[in-house]
Each structure stands twice: as structure tokens, then as C-alpha cells.
Design an enzyme around this catalytic site. Structure first.
Site, PDB file in Angstrom:
ATOM      1  N   CYS A 132      17.263 -26.431  -1.782  1.00 17.70           N
ATOM      2  CA  CYS A 132      18.323 -25.596  -1.190  1.00 17.70           C
ATOM      3  C   CYS A 132      18.343 -24.217  -1.851  1.00 17.70           C
ATOM      4  CB  CYS A 132      19.699 -26.236  -1.385  1.00 17.70           C
ATOM      5  SG  CYS A 132      19.909 -27.855  -0.621  1.00 17.70           S
ATOM      6  N   CYS A 138      20.808 -28.719  -5.658  1.00 13.13           N
ATOM      7  CA  CYS A 138      19.635 -29.083  -4.853  1.00 13.13           C
ATOM      8  C   CYS A 138      18.561 -28.004  -4.984  1.00 13.13           C
ATOM      9  CB  CYS A 138      20.104 -29.260  -3.403  1.00 13.13           C
ATOM     10  SG  CYS A 138      18.804 -29.192  -2.168  1.00 13.13           S
TER      11      CYS A 138
END
Length: 120
Positions: A33, A30
Site C-alpha cells: 500500500c 501495509c
């Protein structure tokens, strides 16, 4: 204090104790993230009294499912064993600091009263 990896083995213990625990639900694939990680790490160094946990949603799918995590990163704040905030999206550093400030200011007796009123 650096961030702590939260797993099925230590999640409940870490989030049920007194004090503030922030939880970052993330995954290595991600992009947001990965970009949020240094912000979260810096904040953990500024606030040694707070536990900064990270849940790898790939490795800990049961935890992610338990909290219905559908979008990552998701930041959750737990104070004295009560979830007081949960929201998807990477926060800018100023917003993360503001969140910490708000959680620190909460009157937990009042929060528990409100929760009790809503659970009937």
C-alpha cells in the site's frame, strides 16, 4: 487534484455522484500500500477530473467490511455511482492508467442494463 481521504462521513456522497471515483483501500502498516501511494498520487495529478479517494482500512473498518475488503491494497472504480471494478493488488502505473482509460470508455447505459438483467 490530490487524493481525498474517504471516511464514513463522506464516502457515500463522494461515490454516488456522477463521474469517476477511484478508491484505494489501504493501511499504513501495509508495505505494498505504501509503495503504491506515489503511483496513485501521480495518477491523481494527471486526471484532475477524477476523484482519487483513499480509505484507511484501520480507521474506517465499517467501510472496508461493507465492501468485503479482505486484501489490501484494493482498488475500486466507481462511475456515476456504479461500482465497475474492484480488485486487490497494487497496480503498476501503466495498469492504473489503463484501468482509468477503460472506465472512461464504458457505456454506462449498457452497464446499467447489464446490472438490471443480473439483478432479477
Amino acid at each position: 487534484m490530490a487524493t481525498v481521504a474517504l471516511t464514513a462521513d463522506n464516502f457515500d456522497e463522494a461515490t454516488s455522484k456522477d463521474g469517476i471515483v477511484l478508491v484505494d483501500f489501504w493501511a499504513s502498516w501495509c508495505g505494498p500500500c505504501v509503495r503504491f501511494a506515489p503511483t496513485y498520487e501521480r495518477s491523481s495529478e494527471k486526471h484532475p477530473e477524477i476523484t482519487f479517494g483513499k480509505v484507511d482500512t484501520e480507521a474506517e473498518q465499517a467501510i472496508a467490511a461493507k465492501f468485503d475488503i479482505r486484501s489490501i491494497p484494493t482498488i475500486m472504480a466507481v462511475r456515476d455511482g456504479v461500482i465497475v471494478f474492484s480488485q486487490p493488488g497494487a497496480l503498476p502505473e501503466s495498469a492504473l492508467e489503463n484501468l482509468i482509460e477503460q472506465v472512461e470508455k464504458l457505456d454506462m447505459d449498457d452497464v446499467r442494463k447489464q446490472l438490471a438483467a443480473h439483478s432479477h
